[in-house]
Design a protein around this motif. Structure first.
Motif, PDB file in Angstrom:
ATOM      1  N   ALA A  43      -5.096  -0.342   9.308  1.00 15.09           N
ATOM      2  CA  ALA A  43      -4.776  -0.042   7.909  1.00 15.09           C
ATOM      3  C   ALA A  43      -4.665   1.461   7.659  1.00 15.09           C
ATOM      4  CB  ALA A  43      -5.849  -0.660   6.996  1.00 15.09           C
ATOM      5  N   VAL A  44      -5.525   2.229   8.311  1.00 16.92           N
ATOM      6  CA  VAL A  44      -5.504   3.687   8.117  1.00 16.92           C
ATOM      7  C   VAL A  44      -4.229   4.278   8.734  1.00 16.92           C
ATOM      8  CG1 VAL A  44      -6.674   5.870   8.659  1.00 16.92           C
ATOM      9  CG2 VAL A  44      -8.020   3.834   8.043  1.00 16.92           C
ATOM     10  N   LEU A  46      -1.462   2.839   9.192  1.00 16.68           N
ATOM     11  CA  LEU A  46      -0.290   2.382   8.432  1.00 16.68           C
ATOM     12  C   LEU A  46      -0.256   2.989   7.034  1.00 16.68           C
ATOM     13  CD1 LEU A  46      -0.323  -1.423   9.306  1.00 16.68           C
ATOM     14  CD2 LEU A  46       1.260   0.305  10.152  1.00 16.68           C
ATOM     15  N   ALA A  47      -1.300   3.742   6.698  1.00 15.66           N
ATOM     16  CA  ALA A  47      -1.394   4.362   5.370  1.00 15.66           C
ATOM     17  C   ALA A  47      -1.294   3.320   4.272  1.00 15.66           C
ATOM     18  CB  ALA A  47      -0.326   5.442   5.193  1.00 15.66           C
ATOM     19  N   LEU A  48      -2.017   2.218   4.443  1.00 16.67           N
ATOM     20  CA  LEU A  48      -2.049   1.235   3.363  1.00 16.67           C
ATOM     21  C   LEU A  48      -2.692   1.889   2.139  1.00 16.67           C
ATOM     22  CD1 LEU A  48      -3.108  -2.157   5.002  1.00 16.67           C
ATOM     23  CD2 LEU A  48      -0.833  -1.241   4.583  1.00 16.67           C
ATOM     24  N   PRO A  49      -2.380   1.397   0.950  1.00 19.79           N
ATOM     25  CA  PRO A  49      -2.987   1.976  -0.251  1.00 19.79           C
ATOM     26  C   PRO A  49      -4.506   1.919  -0.151  1.00 19.79           C
ATOM     27  CG  PRO A  49      -1.268   0.388  -0.828  1.00 19.79           C
ATOM     28  CD  PRO A  49      -1.460   0.292   0.645  1.00 19.79           C
ATOM     29  N   GLY A  50      -5.159   3.022  -0.504  1.00 22.57           N
ATOM     30  CA  GLY A  50      -6.619   3.028  -0.589  1.00 22.57           C
ATOM     31  C   GLY A  50      -7.375   3.456   0.655  1.00 22.57           C
ATOM     32  N   VAL A  51      -6.708   3.544   1.807  1.00 18.07           N
ATOM     33  CA  VAL A  51      -7.457   3.873   3.022  1.00 18.07           C
ATOM     34  C   VAL A  51      -7.745   5.374   3.103  1.00 18.07           C
ATOM     35  CG1 VAL A  51      -6.543   1.928   4.305  1.00 18.07           C
ATOM     36  CG2 VAL A  51      -5.365   4.146   4.410  1.00 18.07           C
ATOM     37  N   LYS A  92       2.047   8.289   6.056  1.00 17.88           N
ATOM     38  CA  LYS A  92       1.523   8.804   4.790  1.00 17.88           C
ATOM     39  C   LYS A  92       2.540   9.702   4.112  1.00 17.88           C
ATOM     40  CE  LYS A  92      -2.126  10.707   6.796  1.00 17.88           C
ATOM     41  NZ  LYS A  92      -1.897  10.225   8.160  1.00 17.88           N
TER      42      LYS A  92
END
Lengths: 481, 487, 95
Positions: A43-44, A46-51, A92
């Motif tokens: 998740a980090v 992939l720059a998912l929202p909130g990470v 990001k």
């Protein structure tokens, strides 16, 4: 190089070196090479929202180690910044890097010039940053595929001063850095896998001109050979441009190995405004003297120190010492061979000679040598005790390389043991003389070069197993006889 | 007829623990209230009926087994800025209209671990940028006290939902006042903890150095219960603080004799509605009665907090929101003709106007040639503002003043004028710049609309802050008021 | 400080935002107003003040170098607008 001496070349390198960590610089994904696309992007990455990013301890340790190895100032308080730009391999749309407060400050690296002199290349800085992902252009019905496994892999970017004045110097510097990072075990330096690559800033100016010429940046070159070619071709291009009355444009250029040319990357040409600012998700990285001292103690003997020791302790030539210490693995190999055979010069000759040539020919590294250091020492011992000649030794080495056993086994099974029984050799000498009466007369009448013919004939008759020195002595005896 | 909605979290928790009500009953009760009332408010973006009832059933098991944590079985709502595994997490943006988060925010994880049931996800200003909840892609939220007015923002959905008692409590986030201002406008107890007290992991970032999660509750006691569960070091958030989490409920009964309350003269200037000022003054008089000592103080740089904030927050947001690029998740425009077209149209169509405005301001103040004049300057001003507070806390224990310059304004009144909207947060923003903990506590009404008293504490003094609020609530009942249409 | 239409276009490009031609003037006006508000900062002399990028003077915590996350490609790819063979697809860069 074909350009004339009216031009002066100025080169600086930015080397990107992947740090040998298990996990990424800001996330717990694996950095292992070669996984299926996007299976090592969490998740980090992939720059998912909130990470949010959390900094990897080991990346810090390896970067500081590098700083110590190039005698650099260490950033006791370093800061991560964001470099903002949109590109699909940058999830990001900013890269976390270090701008004003890098982990490694001013240092240096010495290189050997072809004339035997040493030149000091300044290192401006080295900073920690994250790598981007990989784009596969055009493969999917005209679209580009993005693999983010590589995104977030820890790198140090090592920035040199523009201290190099030829492609050869640039390559020498890059090789030195490459060797160093492997010595101190901060990187595997694997260039095929992209663990070690460089950008070259190249400019030319007429000799005597003070101000630097406009530079072009050659991007992402991932082999020593290409660095040299790319820089040389770029130098020629710039000189041509200027000599034709044109101006060199400051831009990023890509080296095309197939066409052996550099070309402008138009897509990145629009003035980039990266809007650097301190990353608010990360805090200053602060280390103390005790931390640095502990790492200093951990450093192995560095290439330069090792080289000086070889010259002093083993009386090796500067050239041999340089070649042998060019990689830690080669130096380790040499030291094992030397320890077992007890003859440093013999070991040095054979490591830089026969072995190096073979590795070169097969394009493999010393660690993949088919003859290990112990076995190689076994071979040299047989030269040393006159069991075989140097010439035969090459054949034995070949057999060993083909997996036919140890030196002793090969010598035994092929019957290559040198004949030291002088009566046996004398019989062969006599036979050769009898078979070549004319030549023997010529020799006797003072035609000294016939001596070589006779020694050669005897060696041939003995299938190389006679000791050439002994044959020579016997021939002298026959002449006097 | 049960009246669970008039109960505080503390009361509901006691009933659950005593077995007087089950979590499933309670959850169903609030789901029904949402169903029957939210069309008047638009406070929820997503209601999680099925998951909520399943979680409630699990909590009932735990309650039956005994030794269940205090909040077990209490249903609450989360602001739609917190990522929730398997549940749409939109940040009230078209950009994330189709985004079902594959993971839980740490706040959500912590709540869940404590047995708290999630009723749904509340409406908000898009990406938390706004002070009226009018920038939501899902439409504005109405204030339960007067549905022609705004609930405040950005956590307007959470505020409206709790004010109308559609949920006993809700989470929110506060970057420049986004919990305290809507709490004030909706008559609730709003708590923004010290920066770093609560993990930001999984909370969709607006301005990383200012964002902090907190709560909307009916009482300070409820805030303490919630904070107990939310707080603490999170290894996934580098900026979360490694500081022990006390039990915030144990300090709630200290008397206030000798408490020094600072009143910054800058918070009572001409920008403040005179009637609101009277309410705040009355609240302060109440504190005097409780034995507190009033100290006049000055925060000389506070007038610069809005200017500095509108450099720092947009700068951080412009970078934080760059990841919304139509590649890995979220909205992608139709038929992009090339990469640049895809970026520009996906972002241009996916973001609302206010978000775009802030992204542009942010890009501008960070761009070459302007960085020093704007960004660096703002960071220096931020230091001055923070130093003002440090000096003040040498002299006083807490600082009080109005939360907002006025009561809830009419829907549409400020939506075309960004500057006047920004000034709604004039008293709250400085607290975020300094990173201090702050609360808004219901203190009375003006024309039938609630007024909030803002209480700001020193770093990590949430215990003291909550006690100061709780003592007031023991002596007043403003916090008990429920809007007529939802009583 | 005022921002004109050309500058709005430049900033929009930098931020990768498509802005309708019809809205550009209103962006210019609003952005200019915001910058005027922000310009109040200039009244204060900040010489020698240390910029503050974070509320506390704390330092970065370090993570152990351990692989903690494993393949969740399927979950993540389900969120994406277009994928193939485990890759995220994007229109090609216009050269």
């Amino acid at each position: 190089m074909s350009y004339d001496s009216n031009w002066e070349v100025v080169i600086g390198l930015e080397i990107h070196c992947q740090l040998a960590t298990k996990s990424k610089i800001f996330s717990g994904s694996s950095t292992a090479y070669g996984a299926e696309p996007n299976t090592q992007a969490n998740a980090v990455d992939l720059a998912l929202p909130g990470v949010l990013p959390v900094f990897n301890k080991e990346a810090l340790r390896l970067a500081v180690k590098f700083g110590l190895a190039v005698d650099a100032e260490i950033g006791m308080r370093s800061v991560f910044d964001r470099k903002n730009y949109f590109y699909p391999d940058s999830p990001k749309a900013y890269q976390i890097t270090q701008m004003d407060h890098p982990i490694v400050g001013v240092g240096h690296m010495d290189i050997e010039l072809e004339n035997g002199e040493t030149k000091r290349i300044g290192i401006t800085r080295a900073h920690l940053e994250e790598d981007a992902g990989k784009s596969m252009h055009g493969a999917y019905h005209g679209m580009t595929g993005i693999d983010l496994n590589r995104a977030g892999t820890p790198l140090i970017e090592i920035v040199s001063e523009p201290d190099m004045s030829s492609a050869k110097e640039a390559v020498a510097y890059m090789r030195k850095i490459h060797s160093l990072v492997r010595y101190i075990e901060i990187s595997d330096g694997n260039m095929q896998e992209g663990s070690f690559r460089c950008d070259a800033n190249v400019s030319v100016r007429p000799v005597g001109q003070k101000e630097l010429g406009t530079r072009a940046e050659l991007k992402n070159i991932n082999s020593f050979r290409f660095v040299e070619k790319a820089i040389n071709i770029e130098i020629e291009r710039q000189i041509d441009v200027i000599e034709d009355g044109g101006k060199v444009v400051q831009e990023t250029r890509l080296y095309d190995a197939d066409k052996n040319e550099t070309r402008s990357m138009r897509s990145t040409e629009e003035a980039n405004d990266y809007r650097y600012f301190p990353d608010p998700d990360l805090l200053p990285v602060v280390i103390d003297e005790a931390y640095v001292d502990a790492l200093r103690k951990e450093l192995p003997e560095l290439p330069e120190q090792k080289k000086q020791r070889y010259i002093k302790e083993f009386e090796l030539s500067s050239y041999d010492a340089d070649v042998i210490t060019s990689s830690r693995e080669l130096a380790d190999y040499f030291e094992t061979v030397n320890a077992k055979c007890g003859d440093a010069k013999l070991a040095a000759n054979w490591v830089t000679g026969e072995l190096a040539a073979r590795l070169n020919k097969e394009e493999i590294e010393i660690t993949d040598s088919k003859v290990d250091a112990g076995a190689y020492a076994g071979l040299l011992l047989r030269i040393k005790d006159n069991t075989i000649s140097g010439k035969i030794a090459k054949d034995v080495f070949e057999a060993m390389w083909q997996g036919e056993g140890s030196a002793d086994e090969v010598i035994e099974s092929k019957g290559l043991k040198q004949i030291t029984d002088s009566s046996a050799i004398e019989a062969m000498v006599d036979e050769v003389i009898v078979n070549n009466p004319t030549q023997f007369e010529e020799l006797k009448s003072g035609k000294d070069k016939m001596m070589g013919f006779f020694v050669g004939q005897v060696m041939k008759a003995s299938a190389g197993k006679a000791n050439p020195g002994q044959v020579n002595q016997l021939m002298q005896k026959k002449l006097k006889g | 007829m049960s009246n669970y909605h008039t109960k505080s979290v503390t009361e509901l928790s006691a009933m659950l623990q005593a077995g007087e009500v089950s979590s499933v009953e309670l959850t169903q009760y609030f789901l029904d209230r949402i169903k029957n009332n939210d069309d008047k408010l638009n406070s929820f973006i997503t209601v999680c009926e099925e998951q909520a009832l399943a979680q409630a059933a699990e909590s009932d098991e735990k309650l039956k087994a005994g030794n269940a944590p205090l909040l077990t079985g209490v249903p609450i709502a989360h602001k739609d800025i917190f990522c929730t595994d398997g549940v749409k997490t939109s940040c009230a943006s078209k950009m994330l209209d189709n985004f079902v988060s594959p993971y839980d925010a740490t706040v959500v994880t912590n709540m869940r671990a404590a047995g708290v049931v999630m009723l749904g996800k509340t409406n908000m200003d898009e990406f938390a940028m706004g002070s009226s909840n009018e920038t939501s892609f899902y439409g504005g939220v109405k204030n339960p006290w007067d549905t022609l007015t705004v609930p405040g923002g950005s956590s307007g959905g959470s505020a409206a939902a709790v004010a109308a008692r559609l949920a006993p409590a809700a989470t929110g986030t506060d970057t420049g006042g986004s919990i305290r201002q809507p709490a004030a406008l909706c008559g609730l107890t709003g708590l923004k903890p010290t920066y770093g007290r609560v993990s930001r992991y999984g909370m969709i970032a607006f301005a990383s150095s200012l964002d902090q999660a907190g709560t909307f509750t009916q009482t300070a006691e409820d805030s303490a219960l919630m904070l107990n569960v939310m707080s603490g070091l999170d290894e996934k958030d580098s900026t979360s603080v490694d500081k022990e989490v006390p039990d915030y409920t144990t300090n709630l009964n200290q008397d206030l004799k000798g408490l020094k309350i600072g009143l910054p003269k800058e918070y009572f200037d001409e920008g403040l509605n005179a009637d609101v000022a009277k309410v705040v003054e009355a609240a302060i008089a109440e504190y005097k009665k409780m034995g507190a000592e009033i100290v006049d103080i000055s925060l000389p740089n506070s007038h610069l907090s809005v200017p500095a904030y509108y450099v720092i927050a947009p700068a951080e947001c412009s970078s934080n929101l760059s990841r919304f690029d139509g590649v890995r998740f979220g909205y992608r425009c139709d038929d992009p003709k090339d990469l640049e077209d895809m970026y520009k149209r996906s972002r241009g169509e996916g973001f609302g106007e206010e978000v775009k405005r802030r992204i542009m301001i942010g890009a501008y103040v960070l761009s070459a040639g302007y960085y020093d004049a704007y960004y660096l300057k703002a960071q220096k001003i931020r230091r001055l503002i923070s130093d003002d507070f440090k000096a003040a806390f040498e002299k006083v224990d807490v600082i009080m003043g109005p939360t907002a310059p006025d009561v809830a304004f009419k829907i549409g009144e400020k939506s075309d004028d960004p500057i006047s909207m920004y000034l709604s947060d004039i008293y709250t923003i400085a607290v975020n710049l300094a990173g201090l903990p702050g609360m808004s506590v219901p203190a009375g009404f003006v024309n039938g609309l609630p007024v909030g008293l803002q209480i700001t504490g020193n770093y990590f003094k949430e215990s003291q802050l909550l006690n100061v609020a709780h003592q007031y609530q023991k002596n007043t009942d403003w916090h008990r008021a429920i809007p007529e249409d939802f009583s | 400080m005022s921002i004109d239409i050309d500058e709005v276009k430049k900033i929009a490009k930098l931020a990768c935002l498509n802005v309708d031609e019809a809205d550009i003037q209103s962006y210019a006006t609003n952005l200019s107003n915001i910058l005027d508000l922000v310009a109040q900062m200039n009244a204060v002399d900040t010489t020698g003040v240390t910029p503050m990028s974070h509320p506390f003077d704390v330092v970065q915590r370090l993570r152990e170098d351990v692989v903690t996350d494993f393949n969740r490609r399927e979950d993540f790819m389900a969120l994406a607008p277009e994928t193939e063979d485990g890759l995220y697809l994007v229109p090609k860069v216009l050269e």
